[in-house]
Write a protein that holds these residues in place. Structure first.
Motif, PDB file in Angstrom:
ATOM      1  N   HIS A 117      -9.169  35.743 -19.703  1.00  0.00           N
ATOM      2  CA  HIS A 117      -9.236  34.338 -19.851  1.00  0.00           C
ATOM      3  C   HIS A 117     -10.450  34.128 -18.999  1.00  0.00           C
ATOM      4  O   HIS A 117     -10.896  34.341 -18.082  1.00  0.00           O
ATOM      5  N   TYR A 118     -11.105  32.945 -19.929  1.00  0.00           N
ATOM      6  CA  TYR A 118     -12.353  32.437 -19.620  1.00  0.00           C
ATOM      7  C   TYR A 118     -12.340  31.675 -18.159  1.00  0.00           C
ATOM      8  O   TYR A 118     -11.384  30.918 -18.099  1.00  0.00           O
ATOM      9  N   ALA A 119     -12.894  32.104 -17.322  1.00  0.00           N
ATOM     10  CA  ALA A 119     -12.766  31.555 -15.937  1.00  0.00           C
ATOM     11  C   ALA A 119     -13.499  30.018 -16.003  1.00  0.00           C
ATOM     12  O   ALA A 119     -14.191  29.566 -16.825  1.00  0.00           O
ATOM     13  N   GLY A 120     -12.623  29.096 -15.561  1.00  0.00           N
ATOM     14  CA  GLY A 120     -13.090  27.649 -15.540  1.00  0.00           C
ATOM     15  C   GLY A 120     -12.312  26.899 -16.506  1.00  0.00           C
ATOM     16  O   GLY A 120     -12.105  25.671 -16.375  1.00  0.00           O
ATOM     17  N   GLY A 175      -0.486  27.069 -19.815  1.00  0.00           N
ATOM     18  CA  GLY A 175       0.452  25.940 -20.035  1.00  0.00           C
ATOM     19  C   GLY A 175      -0.109  24.606 -19.419  1.00  0.00           C
ATOM     20  O   GLY A 175       0.644  23.506 -19.568  1.00  0.00           O
ATOM     21  N   ALA A 176      -1.219  24.595 -18.756  1.00  0.00           N
ATOM     22  CA  ALA A 176      -1.487  23.187 -18.176  1.00  0.00           C
ATOM     23  C   ALA A 176      -2.496  22.522 -19.105  1.00  0.00           C
ATOM     24  O   ALA A 176      -2.813  22.858 -20.055  1.00  0.00           O
ATOM     25  N   THR A 177      -2.525  21.302 -18.559  1.00  0.00           N
ATOM     26  CA  THR A 177      -3.390  20.458 -19.205  1.00  0.00           C
ATOM     27  C   THR A 177      -4.794  20.997 -19.473  1.00  0.00           C
ATOM     28  O   THR A 177      -5.461  21.301 -18.432  1.00  0.00           O
ATOM     29  N   GLY A 178      -5.263  20.976 -20.498  1.00  0.00           N
ATOM     30  CA  GLY A 178      -6.838  21.215 -20.669  1.00  0.00           C
ATOM     31  C   GLY A 178      -6.955  22.413 -21.861  1.00  0.00           C
ATOM     32  O   GLY A 178      -5.794  22.368 -22.676  1.00  0.00           O
ATOM     33  N   ASN A 179      -7.628  23.570 -21.652  1.00  0.00           N
ATOM     34  CA  ASN A 179      -7.817  24.372 -22.903  1.00  0.00           C
ATOM     35  C   ASN A 179      -7.761  25.914 -22.309  1.00  0.00           C
ATOM     36  O   ASN A 179      -8.881  26.479 -21.654  1.00  0.00           O
ATOM     37  N   PHE A 180      -6.584  26.470 -22.273  1.00  0.00           N
ATOM     38  CA  PHE A 180      -6.286  27.832 -21.914  1.00  0.00           C
ATOM     39  C   PHE A 180      -7.275  28.804 -23.031  1.00  0.00           C
ATOM     40  O   PHE A 180      -6.653  28.957 -24.042  1.00  0.00           O
ATOM     41  N   ALA A 205     -19.091  25.213 -26.478  1.00  0.00           N
ATOM     42  CA  ALA A 205     -18.431  23.966 -26.723  1.00  0.00           C
ATOM     43  C   ALA A 205     -16.996  24.202 -26.994  1.00  0.00           C
ATOM     44  O   ALA A 205     -15.949  23.502 -26.915  1.00  0.00           O
ATOM     45  N   VAL A 206     -16.805  25.358 -27.837  1.00  0.00           N
ATOM     46  CA  VAL A 206     -15.377  25.717 -28.358  1.00  0.00           C
ATOM     47  C   VAL A 206     -14.485  25.764 -27.486  1.00  0.00           C
ATOM     48  O   VAL A 206     -13.425  25.735 -27.488  1.00  0.00           O
ATOM     49  N   ILE A 207     -14.844  26.076 -26.008  1.00  0.00           N
ATOM     50  CA  ILE A 207     -13.464  26.202 -24.947  1.00  0.00           C
ATOM     51  C   ILE A 207     -13.771  25.003 -23.933  1.00  0.00           C
ATOM     52  O   ILE A 207     -13.203  24.983 -22.897  1.00  0.00           O
ATOM     53  N   ASP A 208     -14.523  24.130 -24.538  1.00  0.00           N
ATOM     54  CA  ASP A 208     -14.224  22.560 -23.580  1.00  0.00           C
ATOM     55  C   ASP A 208     -12.624  22.302 -23.660  1.00  0.00           C
ATOM     56  O   ASP A 208     -12.176  22.621 -24.229  1.00  0.00           O
ATOM     57  N   PRO A 209     -12.329  21.318 -22.685  1.00  0.00           N
ATOM     58  CA  PRO A 209     -11.115  20.948 -22.418  1.00  0.00           C
ATOM     59  C   PRO A 209     -10.510  20.286 -23.583  1.00  0.00           C
ATOM     60  O   PRO A 209      -9.440  20.423 -24.038  1.00  0.00           O
ATOM     61  N   VAL A 210     -11.349  19.430 -24.394  1.00  0.00           N
ATOM     62  CA  VAL A 210     -10.847  18.981 -25.694  1.00  0.00           C
ATOM     63  C   VAL A 210     -12.237  19.466 -26.605  1.00  0.00           C
ATOM     64  O   VAL A 210     -13.131  18.699 -26.646  1.00  0.00           O
ATOM     65  N   PRO A 211     -12.162  20.535 -27.338  1.00  0.00           N
ATOM     66  CA  PRO A 211     -13.239  21.141 -28.179  1.00  0.00           C
ATOM     67  C   PRO A 211     -13.362  19.864 -29.287  1.00  0.00           C
ATOM     68  O   PRO A 211     -12.590  19.583 -30.073  1.00  0.00           O
ATOM     69  N   ARG A 212     -14.596  19.795 -29.532  1.00  0.00           N
ATOM     70  CA  ARG A 212     -15.162  18.497 -30.464  1.00  0.00           C
ATOM     71  C   ARG A 212     -14.997  18.772 -31.895  1.00  0.00           C
ATOM     72  O   ARG A 212     -14.372  18.032 -32.616  1.00  0.00           O
ATOM     73  N   LYS A 213     -14.880  20.122 -32.215  1.00  0.00           N
ATOM     74  CA  LYS A 213     -14.748  20.514 -33.822  1.00  0.00           C
ATOM     75  C   LYS A 213     -13.113  21.286 -33.949  1.00  0.00           C
ATOM     76  O   LYS A 213     -13.038  21.455 -34.894  1.00  0.00           O
ATOM     77  N   SER A 214     -12.433  20.987 -32.748  1.00  0.00           N
ATOM     78  CA  SER A 214     -11.064  21.484 -32.825  1.00  0.00           C
ATOM     79  C   SER A 214     -10.123  20.390 -33.805  1.00  0.00           C
ATOM     80  O   SER A 214      -9.003  21.001 -34.204  1.00  0.00           O
ATOM     81  N   GLY A 215     -10.546  19.080 -34.006  1.00  0.00           N
ATOM     82  CA  GLY A 215      -9.557  18.271 -34.448  1.00  0.00           C
ATOM     83  C   GLY A 215      -8.780  17.631 -33.488  1.00  0.00           C
ATOM     84  O   GLY A 215      -7.979  16.711 -33.814  1.00  0.00           O
TER      85      GLY A 215
END
Length: 231
Positions: free
Chosen positions: A111-114, A119-124, A175-185
């Motif tokens: 699991h990426y630290a940070g 299950g929480a809000t954000g990007n696990f 950026a693929v692990i950002d809270p809302v990844p830009r290229k994720s849709g």
């Protein structure tokens, strides 16, 4: 005489080099897998014993809506969950540990630290080897939209659904692990999942990424979720 000696020496060096290459390939392909099998089994056993002795805090919000901030940080190098991906096999079961260092990824997924808690809000966000150390993500390219990724922390089942086929990028694209990844849709805050692995299969010049969203949760006491059935 001198030429014969040189040829003999070169031949012996080639034979030695070939033997070393064969041994290295055997180590990479087989011995790391044996090491991983033992380490993964040990991590799974440890998690089960910990959950029986002291179950994890239940999810305060079992519906797929934003959860309040977690009260306890994950401990580095420790197991935090078990992941199942039915698309990758009926017996595909891997522990998820905190951190993505070399030592951690020899024992399971990391699991990426940070990034968000399970299950929480954000990007696990979770990383795993494509090859070596058990080949957890060997069949990563087979993942498809709608596939389930199911995790448990010993108290709650969390079912995520993949939203797009694997996306290929470079290792520096953090950026693929950002809270809302830009290229994720995804277009706003949510409860998301990111899985990452290396590409090509025996290389590391690129990364393969899949993104998903939390689809459902249920207490462990309610039994196994239907999503664990193979697609």
């Amino acid at each position: 005489m001198t030429v014969r000696l040189v040829v003999r020496t070169l031949s012996e060096l080639c034979i030695t080099a070939g033997a070393l290459i064969v041994l290295f390939v055997a180590y990479v392909m087989y011995w790391t897998g044996i090491q991983a099998d033992d380490a993964v089994a040990g991590q799974l056993d440890t998690l089960q014993r910990e959950w029986v002795a002291a179950p994890a805090d239940p999810d305060p919000d079992p519906d797929p809506a934003p959860a309040p901030p977690a009260r306890r940080p994950y401990a580095a190098g420790r197991g935090i969950a078990v992941m199942y991906v039915p698309r990758l096999g009926d017996d595909w079961e891997w522990p998820v540990l905190q951190g993505t260092g070399t030592g951690v990824l020899k024992k399971g997924l990391g699991h990426y630290a940070g990034t968000a808690r399970l299950g929480a809000t954000g990007n696990f966000s979770v990383a795993g080897h494509r090859r070596t150390y058990g080949d957890p993500f060997k069949d990563f390219p087979r993942l498809r939209p709608g596939d389930a990724v199911v995790l448990t922390d010993g108290t709650t089942w969390f079912t995520y659904r993949i939203d797009r086929a694997p996306y290929r990028t470079v290792p520096t694209d953090v950026a693929v692990i950002d809270p809302v990844p830009r290229k994720s849709g995804f277009h706003g805050p949510g409860r998301y999942l990111t899985l990452t692995t290396c590409d090509p299969e025996w290389g590391s010049s690129h990364r393969l990424i899949v993104w998903g969203h939390l689809d459902a949760t249920q207490p462990v006491t309610a039994g196994r979720p239907q999503a664990l059935d193979r697609p």
